[in-house]
Design a protein around this motif. Sequence first.
Motif, PDB file in Angstrom:
ATOM      1  N   VAL A  58       0.820  -1.214   0.000  1.00  0.00           N
ATOM      2  CA  VAL A  58       0.000   0.000   0.000  1.00  0.00           C
ATOM      3  C   VAL A  58       0.856   1.267   0.000  1.00  0.00           C
ATOM      4  CG1 VAL A  58      -1.788   1.285   1.225  1.00  0.00           C
ATOM      5  CG2 VAL A  58      -1.870  -1.222   1.159  1.00  0.00           C
ATOM      6  N   LEU A  59       1.787   1.377   0.941  1.00  0.00           N
ATOM      7  CA  LEU A  59       2.600   2.587   1.009  1.00  0.00           C
ATOM      8  C   LEU A  59       3.566   2.695  -0.160  1.00  0.00           C
ATOM      9  CD1 LEU A  59       3.399   3.044   4.820  1.00  0.00           C
ATOM     10  CD2 LEU A  59       1.587   4.060   3.439  1.00  0.00           C
ATOM     11  N   SER A  60       4.084   1.572  -0.625  1.00  0.00           N
ATOM     12  CA  SER A  60       4.960   1.605  -1.803  1.00  0.00           C
ATOM     13  C   SER A  60       4.207   2.152  -3.012  1.00  0.00           C
ATOM     14  CB  SER A  60       5.491   0.203  -2.109  1.00  0.00           C
ATOM     15  OG  SER A  60       6.311  -0.264  -1.067  1.00  0.00           O
ATOM     16  N   TRP A  61       2.984   1.682  -3.198  1.00  0.00           N
ATOM     17  CA  TRP A  61       2.163   2.165  -4.305  1.00  0.00           C
ATOM     18  C   TRP A  61       1.852   3.647  -4.129  1.00  0.00           C
ATOM     19  CZ3 TRP A  61      -2.532   4.534  -4.780  1.00  0.00           C
ATOM     20  CH2 TRP A  61      -3.108   4.555  -6.061  1.00  0.00           C
ATOM     21  N   LEU A  62       1.543   4.074  -2.905  1.00  0.00           N
ATOM     22  CA  LEU A  62       1.190   5.469  -2.652  1.00  0.00           C
ATOM     23  C   LEU A  62       2.370   6.396  -2.956  1.00  0.00           C
ATOM     24  CD1 LEU A  62      -0.812   7.570  -1.576  1.00  0.00           C
ATOM     25  CD2 LEU A  62       0.048   7.098   0.727  1.00  0.00           C
ATOM     26  N   LEU A  63       3.576   6.037  -2.484  1.00  0.00           N
ATOM     27  CA  LEU A  63       4.737   6.881  -2.745  1.00  0.00           C
ATOM     28  C   LEU A  63       5.041   6.966  -4.237  1.00  0.00           C
ATOM     29  CD1 LEU A  63       5.174   6.944   0.321  1.00  0.00           C
ATOM     30  CD2 LEU A  63       7.609   6.637  -0.097  1.00  0.00           C
ATOM     31  N   THR A  64       4.871   5.866  -4.943  1.00  0.00           N
ATOM     32  CA  THR A  64       5.084   5.876  -6.394  1.00  0.00           C
ATOM     33  C   THR A  64       4.087   6.812  -7.066  1.00  0.00           C
ATOM     34  OG1 THR A  64       5.891   3.601  -6.310  1.00  0.00           O
ATOM     35  CG2 THR A  64       5.210   4.446  -8.466  1.00  0.00           C
ATOM     36  N   THR A  65       2.844   6.771  -6.640  1.00  0.00           N
ATOM     37  CA  THR A  65       1.807   7.639  -7.191  1.00  0.00           C
ATOM     38  C   THR A  65       2.109   9.114  -6.915  1.00  0.00           C
ATOM     39  OG1 THR A  65       0.156   5.915  -6.859  1.00  0.00           O
ATOM     40  CG2 THR A  65      -0.668   8.140  -7.176  1.00  0.00           C
ATOM     41  N   LEU A  66       2.695   9.395  -5.760  1.00  0.00           N
ATOM     42  CA  LEU A  66       3.022  10.775  -5.386  1.00  0.00           C
ATOM     43  C   LEU A  66       4.303  11.265  -6.050  1.00  0.00           C
ATOM     44  CD1 LEU A  66       2.183  10.630  -1.566  1.00  0.00           C
ATOM     45  CD2 LEU A  66       0.854  11.777  -3.361  1.00  0.00           C
ATOM     46  N   GLY A  67       4.958  10.413  -6.801  1.00  0.00           N
ATOM     47  CA  GLY A  67       6.171  10.809  -7.497  1.00  0.00           C
ATOM     48  C   GLY A  67       7.403  10.854  -6.623  1.00  0.00           C
ATOM     49  N   ALA A  68       7.389  10.138  -5.498  1.00  0.00           N
ATOM     50  CA  ALA A  68       8.556  10.102  -4.614  1.00  0.00           C
ATOM     51  C   ALA A  68       9.668   9.280  -5.260  1.00  0.00           C
ATOM     52  CB  ALA A  68       8.177   9.501  -3.267  1.00  0.00           C
ATOM     53  N   PRO A  69      10.936   9.680  -5.066  1.00  0.00           N
ATOM     54  CA  PRO A  69      12.053   8.900  -5.624  1.00  0.00           C
ATOM     55  C   PRO A  69      12.062   7.473  -5.085  1.00  0.00           C
ATOM     56  CG  PRO A  69      12.806  11.065  -4.885  1.00  0.00           C
ATOM     57  CD  PRO A  69      11.397  10.914  -4.396  1.00  0.00           C
ATOM     58  N   ALA A  70      12.639   6.569  -5.870  1.00  0.00           N
ATOM     59  CA  ALA A  70      12.695   5.155  -5.477  1.00  0.00           C
ATOM     60  C   ALA A  70      13.447   4.962  -4.166  1.00  0.00           C
ATOM     61  CB  ALA A  70      13.352   4.337  -6.586  1.00  0.00           C
ATOM     62  N   PHE A  71      14.354   5.867  -3.851  1.00  0.00           N
ATOM     63  CA  PHE A  71      15.114   5.779  -2.601  1.00  0.00           C
ATOM     64  C   PHE A  71      14.175   5.702  -1.401  1.00  0.00           C
ATOM     65  CE2 PHE A  71      16.770   8.280   1.015  1.00  0.00           C
ATOM     66  CZ  PHE A  71      17.822   7.462   1.403  1.00  0.00           C
ATOM     67  N   PHE A 126       1.346  17.165  -0.182  1.00  0.00           N
ATOM     68  CA  PHE A 126       2.660  17.263  -0.803  1.00  0.00           C
ATOM     69  C   PHE A 126       2.854  16.192  -1.873  1.00  0.00           C
ATOM     70  CE2 PHE A 126       3.076  18.674   3.652  1.00  0.00           C
ATOM     71  CZ  PHE A 126       3.470  19.993   3.437  1.00  0.00           C
ATOM     72  N   GLU A 127       3.880  16.387  -2.672  1.00  0.00           N
ATOM     73  CA  GLU A 127       4.246  15.418  -3.700  1.00  0.00           C
ATOM     74  C   GLU A 127       5.760  15.278  -3.739  1.00  0.00           C
ATOM     75  OE1 GLU A 127       2.646  16.784  -7.383  1.00  0.00           O
ATOM     76  OE2 GLU A 127       0.599  16.101  -6.957  1.00  0.00           O
ATOM     77  N   GLY A 128       6.234  14.314  -4.530  1.00  0.00           N
ATOM     78  CA  GLY A 128       7.652  14.173  -4.793  1.00  0.00           C
ATOM     79  C   GLY A 128       8.476  13.782  -3.585  1.00  0.00           C
ATOM     80  N   ALA A 129       9.724  14.257  -3.579  1.00  0.00           N
ATOM     81  CA  ALA A 129      10.668  13.873  -2.528  1.00  0.00           C
ATOM     82  C   ALA A 129      10.208  14.326  -1.150  1.00  0.00           C
ATOM     83  CB  ALA A 129      12.049  14.448  -2.834  1.00  0.00           C
ATOM     84  N   LEU A 130       9.585  15.503  -1.076  1.00  0.00           N
ATOM     85  CA  LEU A 130       9.117  15.992   0.222  1.00  0.00           C
ATOM     86  C   LEU A 130       8.067  15.058   0.801  1.00  0.00           C
ATOM     87  CD1 LEU A 130       9.113  18.131   2.421  1.00  0.00           C
ATOM     88  CD2 LEU A 130       7.439  19.431   1.068  1.00  0.00           C
ATOM     89  N   ALA A 131       7.121  14.611  -0.021  1.00  0.00           N
ATOM     90  CA  ALA A 131       6.106  13.663   0.447  1.00  0.00           C
ATOM     91  C   ALA A 131       6.754  12.354   0.873  1.00  0.00           C
ATOM     92  CB  ALA A 131       5.076  13.414  -0.656  1.00  0.00           C
ATOM     93  N   GLY A 132       7.715  11.881   0.074  1.00  0.00           N
ATOM     94  CA  GLY A 132       8.386  10.628   0.420  1.00  0.00           C
ATOM     95  C   GLY A 132       9.115  10.724   1.742  1.00  0.00           C
ATOM     96  N   GLY A 133       9.858  11.807   1.948  1.00  0.00           N
ATOM     97  CA  GLY A 133      10.598  11.976   3.199  1.00  0.00           C
ATOM     98  C   GLY A 133       9.694  12.091   4.406  1.00  0.00           C
ATOM     99  N   LEU A 134       8.616  12.881   4.282  1.00  0.00           N
ATOM    100  CA  LEU A 134       7.704  13.069   5.416  1.00  0.00           C
ATOM    101  C   LEU A 134       6.955  11.782   5.749  1.00  0.00           C
ATOM    102  CD1 LEU A 134       6.253  16.620   4.606  1.00  0.00           C
ATOM    103  CD2 LEU A 134       7.863  16.005   6.434  1.00  0.00           C
ATOM    104  N   ILE A 135       6.566  11.020   4.738  1.00  0.00           N
ATOM    105  CA  ILE A 135       5.877   9.754   5.004  1.00  0.00           C
ATOM    106  C   ILE A 135       6.825   8.763   5.664  1.00  0.00           C
ATOM    107  CG2 ILE A 135       4.880   7.714   3.872  1.00  0.00           C
ATOM    108  CD1 ILE A 135       3.424   9.618   1.981  1.00  0.00           C
ATOM    109  N   CYS A 136       8.101   8.763   5.278  1.00  0.00           N
ATOM    110  CA  CYS A 136       9.077   7.893   5.943  1.00  0.00           C
ATOM    111  C   CYS A 136       9.260   8.287   7.406  1.00  0.00           C
ATOM    112  CB  CYS A 136      10.421   7.941   5.208  1.00  0.00           C
ATOM    113  SG  CYS A 136      10.460   6.985   3.672  1.00  0.00           S
TER     114      CYS A 136
END
Length: 427
Positions: A58-71, A126-136
């Motif tokens: 679920v979260l992997s799919w969500l981050l991909t949808t938000l455009g977060a980097p694969a990192f 948020f989207e992109g790297a910022l969304a990915g970092g905050l969700i992590c």
Amino acid sequence: MKSESLQSTLFELLVENPEADGGLTEGAKKHEPRSFLRHAAALGMTKLADGLIDPKLVLSWLLTTLGAPAFYVGLLVPIREAGALLPQLALASWVEGMAQRKWAWVAGAVGQGASALAIVLVALSFEGALAGGLICVALAVLALSRSLCSVSYKDILGETVAQSHRGSATGIASSTASAGVIVFALLLMSGVFAREGLVLVSIGLAACLWGLAALVMASLHEEETKSSDQSFNPLAQFRILREDAQLRRFIVTRGLLVSTALAPPYMILLAGSEGALSQLGALVLASALASLLSSYVWGRLSDRSSRLVLLLSGVSGSGALVATLVFSALGLLETIWALPLALFALMIAYHGVRQGRSTYLVDMSPEGQRAAYTAVSNTVIGVLLLASGAFGALAGVVGPAVTLLAFALMAAGAAFVAYGLEEAEHA
């Protein structure tokens, strides 16, 4: 009175030998039917919440949808798994010093709910790297909160539910949660709702479930216990590894059985990206069905012999992985049925591991030291999970087939080591 009578009736229907006291005090035994049902309800809600916010899917799919980097996508599972285990050693002494340890669990459930709500707000804002970092970051707080629940739960369960009834309580919770995850999987497969909206609603529902679970556990009858004499130096608790040979053998068994948790991504790699992605809904459904059909059975069997459950889980997990390799060799892995069937068999073994390890650890731990035994065991496994990235390197060099063969050998080795464990239920 009518409510108490109904609770007693349900309790008698759900457990074997309802009169067994299993080491409980008179006061705890009196309230056991009520306590048993609260454990099943609270744990069922948290397990359903776990399924709705699953980082692997679920979260992997969500981050991909938000455009977060694969990192950031790659960080999700290590943060969730190791983050829930490694802090437990530091938390164990504090938990053992509490008169009522249910409040530690309640705090952990509230923390997980707040973290899930934060993930929804980040995804909406948020989207992109910022969304990915905050969700992590939010997931790290969720993992820490889960750690608090884990280190306190076995003590709470051991003080409020008889030894021969504990596996049934956790098994009922797992099966109930699995039914909810199946509904979620079917909704995802149906295409009736927009997928991103459905995912965000499911994460919001997970937040609510953790809050409700906290309320249920807060109403549990738990007698006050004396503070443990354990040192408040967390590292000092590792002495129990030196003193208890059975704990060492149990940790080796559990360490080898992590292969059942680590294998699914490599099964998907072996199938190839096109085949695996086209079967994603079927894979989620297969995993949930395995939990629904096996958790209660594993739980009841754990009440009789959790050692046997660990042994059988190793054998069945190894068999499922060998079957995956055979399907691949025959060119069947990209068919509609082969990979979901292999995953279904592996997940049955995985849920046996979860039921068996939990019940065995509670039953083998000395009175007043369950939190310490849990923390030491989980810390060692957490370090092992952090090191599990080496399997990714192995797969990059020799391919997923050899990696899965290594996992199959680990599971078979776990069965061999588990054979030498003592029967905790008859100690």
